[in-house]
Design a protein around this motif. Structure first.
Motif, PDB file in Angstrom:
ATOM      1  N   HIS A   1       7.024  20.336 -51.389  1.00  0.00           N
ATOM      2  CA  HIS A   1       7.096  18.944 -50.938  1.00  0.00           C
ATOM      3  C   HIS A   1       5.776  18.482 -50.345  1.00  0.00           C
ATOM      4  N   ALA A   2       4.687  19.168 -50.689  1.00  0.00           N
ATOM      5  CA  ALA A   2       3.377  18.872 -50.111  1.00  0.00           C
ATOM      6  C   ALA A   2       2.915  17.473 -50.484  1.00  0.00           C
ATOM      7  N   THR A   3       2.358  16.769 -49.522  1.00  0.00           N
ATOM      8  CA  THR A   3       1.792  15.448 -49.794  1.00  0.00           C
ATOM      9  C   THR A   3       0.711  15.119 -48.777  1.00  0.00           C
ATOM     10  N   LEU A   4      -0.291  14.432 -49.257  1.00  0.00           N
ATOM     11  CA  LEU A   4      -1.339  13.879 -48.401  1.00  0.00           C
ATOM     12  C   LEU A   4      -0.981  12.438 -48.094  1.00  0.00           C
ATOM     13  N   PRO A   5      -1.518  11.895 -47.013  1.00  0.00           N
ATOM     14  CA  PRO A   5      -1.278  10.467 -46.742  1.00  0.00           C
ATOM     15  C   PRO A   5      -1.832   9.613 -47.886  1.00  0.00           C
ATOM     16  N   LEU A   6      -1.023   8.715 -48.429  1.00  0.00           N
ATOM     17  CA  LEU A   6      -1.445   7.878 -49.556  1.00  0.00           C
ATOM     18  C   LEU A   6      -2.639   6.993 -49.201  1.00  0.00           C
ATOM     19  N   ALA A   7      -2.813   6.701 -47.924  1.00  0.00           N
ATOM     20  CA  ALA A   7      -3.937   5.872 -47.492  1.00  0.00           C
ATOM     21  C   ALA A   7      -5.282   6.532 -47.794  1.00  0.00           C
ATOM     22  N   LEU A   8      -5.290   7.838 -48.049  1.00  0.00           N
ATOM     23  CA  LEU A   8      -6.547   8.517 -48.367  1.00  0.00           C
ATOM     24  C   LEU A   8      -7.167   8.012 -49.669  1.00  0.00           C
ATOM     25  N   VAL A   9      -6.346   7.534 -50.590  1.00  0.00           N
ATOM     26  CA  VAL A   9      -6.890   7.018 -51.850  1.00  0.00           C
ATOM     27  C   VAL A   9      -7.883   5.898 -51.541  1.00  0.00           C
ATOM     28  N   ASP A  10      -7.521   4.993 -50.638  1.00  0.00           N
ATOM     29  CA  ASP A  10      -8.416   3.887 -50.282  1.00  0.00           C
ATOM     30  C   ASP A  10      -9.655   4.363 -49.536  1.00  0.00           C
TER      31      ASP A  10
ATOM     32  N   ILE B   1       2.679   6.773 -57.439  1.00  0.00           N
ATOM     33  CA  ILE B   1       2.443   8.051 -56.756  1.00  0.00           C
ATOM     34  C   ILE B   1       3.232   8.072 -55.455  1.00  0.00           C
ATOM     35  N   THR B   2       4.204   8.953 -55.399  1.00  0.00           N
ATOM     36  CA  THR B   2       4.976   9.106 -54.159  1.00  0.00           C
ATOM     37  C   THR B   2       4.573  10.364 -53.396  1.00  0.00           C
ATOM     38  N   ARG B   3       3.991  11.326 -54.109  1.00  0.00           N
ATOM     39  CA  ARG B   3       3.451  12.535 -53.476  1.00  0.00           C
ATOM     40  C   ARG B   3       2.025  12.727 -53.947  1.00  0.00           C
TER      41      ARG B   3
ATOM     42  N   PRO C   1     -12.296   2.405 -52.045  1.00  0.00           N
ATOM     43  CA  PRO C   1     -11.871   1.255 -51.231  1.00  0.00           C
ATOM     44  C   PRO C   1     -11.145   0.186 -52.051  1.00  0.00           C
ATOM     45  N   GLY C   2      -9.978  -0.235 -51.547  1.00  0.00           N
ATOM     46  CA  GLY C   2      -9.194  -1.290 -52.175  1.00  0.00           C
ATOM     47  C   GLY C   2      -8.390  -0.875 -53.388  1.00  0.00           C
ATOM     48  N   ALA C   3      -8.380   0.409 -53.722  1.00  0.00           N
ATOM     49  CA  ALA C   3      -7.704   0.854 -54.947  1.00  0.00           C
ATOM     50  C   ALA C   3      -6.213   0.541 -54.940  1.00  0.00           C
ATOM     51  N   ALA C   4      -5.531   0.783 -53.841  1.00  0.00           N
ATOM     52  CA  ALA C   4      -4.075   0.568 -53.798  1.00  0.00           C
ATOM     53  C   ALA C   4      -3.729  -0.900 -54.022  1.00  0.00           C
ATOM     54  N   ARG C   5      -4.547  -1.790 -53.501  1.00  0.00           N
ATOM     55  CA  ARG C   5      -4.303  -3.226 -53.651  1.00  0.00           C
ATOM     56  C   ARG C   5      -4.688  -3.705 -55.053  1.00  0.00           C
ATOM     57  N   THR C   6      -5.758  -3.152 -55.605  1.00  0.00           N
ATOM     58  CA  THR C   6      -6.288  -3.591 -56.898  1.00  0.00           C
ATOM     59  C   THR C   6      -5.499  -3.048 -58.085  1.00  0.00           C
ATOM     60  N   TYR C   7      -5.000  -1.826 -57.946  1.00  0.00           N
ATOM     61  CA  TYR C   7      -4.322  -1.168 -59.076  1.00  0.00           C
ATOM     62  C   TYR C   7      -2.875  -0.832 -58.711  1.00  0.00           C
ATOM     63  N   PRO C   8      -1.938  -1.727 -59.047  1.00  0.00           N
ATOM     64  CA  PRO C   8      -0.538  -1.527 -58.679  1.00  0.00           C
ATOM     65  C   PRO C   8       0.080  -0.272 -59.296  1.00  0.00           C
TER      66      PRO C   8
ATOM     67  N   GLU D   1     -15.455  12.385 -40.799  1.00  0.00           N
ATOM     68  CA  GLU D   1     -14.483  11.520 -40.133  1.00  0.00           C
ATOM     69  C   GLU D   1     -13.198  11.417 -40.936  1.00  0.00           C
ATOM     70  N   LEU D   2     -13.304  11.398 -42.259  1.00  0.00           N
ATOM     71  CA  LEU D   2     -12.123  11.316 -43.109  1.00  0.00           C
ATOM     72  C   LEU D   2     -11.161  12.472 -42.811  1.00  0.00           C
ATOM     73  N   LEU D   3     -11.677  13.680 -42.656  1.00  0.00           N
ATOM     74  CA  LEU D   3     -10.819  14.828 -42.346  1.00  0.00           C
ATOM     75  C   LEU D   3     -10.353  14.799 -40.894  1.00  0.00           C
ATOM     76  N   ARG D   4     -11.194  14.289 -39.999  1.00  0.00           N
ATOM     77  CA  ARG D   4     -10.783  14.177 -38.593  1.00  0.00           C
ATOM     78  C   ARG D   4      -9.659  13.165 -38.431  1.00  0.00           C
ATOM     79  N   SER D   5      -9.529  12.226 -39.381  1.00  0.00           N
ATOM     80  CA  SER D   5      -8.496  11.191 -39.287  1.00  0.00           C
ATOM     81  C   SER D   5      -7.107  11.712 -39.673  1.00  0.00           C
ATOM     82  N   ILE D   6      -7.049  12.909 -40.226  1.00  0.00           N
ATOM     83  CA  ILE D   6      -5.771  13.514 -40.626  1.00  0.00           C
ATOM     84  C   ILE D   6      -5.403  14.561 -39.580  1.00  0.00           C
ATOM     85  N   PRO D   7      -4.143  14.603 -39.135  1.00  0.00           N
ATOM     86  CA  PRO D   7      -3.762  15.637 -38.160  1.00  0.00           C
ATOM     87  C   PRO D   7      -3.745  17.023 -38.813  1.00  0.00           C
TER      88      PRO D   7
END
Length: 151
Positions: free
Chosen positions: A84-93, A109-111, A97-104, A34-40
């Motif tokens: 300029h390759a980048t994955l959606p940053l939301a994939l980290v979470d 990471i912009t790319r 889970p909760g990494a972006a909120r827990t670790y400022p 599902e994680l890969l299906r969630s990315i276009p």
């Protein structure tokens, strides 16, 4: 005029069939996590090795090249290549889970270019800052940040 439209119908119909066939050729495999299906993704290839690890590759919606590996337990890694390759940053979470909120510090990471999950459950995230510095974050299997490099 009507005769011209009728004579062009087979060409238009053929183009529609060709487009449908290309879409079918890139349909996601039934076992794609599902994680890969969630990315276009536009899947271009797939290989299953003897240990049931599946490798898929292709392009993201913007033409960025990607490669991912997964097993029945989930996605082991996903990586993109290109200037300029980048994955959606939301994939980290999705991996931690909760990494972006827990670790400022992850906001540096912009790319996002790579996420790996080891067999022991540790997760490594790699990417780049806006000013071109490499960033690497490591998490233990409980999701705690155990290493952060910002070169």
């Amino acid at each position: 005029m009507a005769l011209k439209a009728i004579s062009q119908f087979p060409v238009a119909f053929g183009v529609c069939l060709a487009v449908a066939a290309v879409g079918a050729a890139h349909a996601a495999p039934a076992d794609l996590p599902e994680l890969l299906r969630s990315i276009p993704l536009n899947l271009e290839g797939r290989h299953v090795d003897g240990e049931r690890q599946v490798e898929v590759w292709g392009t993201l919606y913007d033409g960025t090249r990607f490669e991912a590996h997964y097993t029945p337990r989930g996605v082991d890694d996903i990586e993109v290549r290109g200037h300029h390759a980048t994955l959606p940053l939301a994939l980290v979470d999705r991996f931690v889970p909760g990494a972006a909120r827990t670790y400022p510090q992850l906001s540096h990471i912009t790319r996002l270019t790579q996420i790996d999950r080891s067999e022991t459950g540790q997760v490594e995230v790699e990417g780049w800052t806006i000013d071109g510095r490499a960033v690497k974050a490591e998490f233990d299997r409980a999701g705690r940040l155990i290493g952060f490099e910002n070169d």
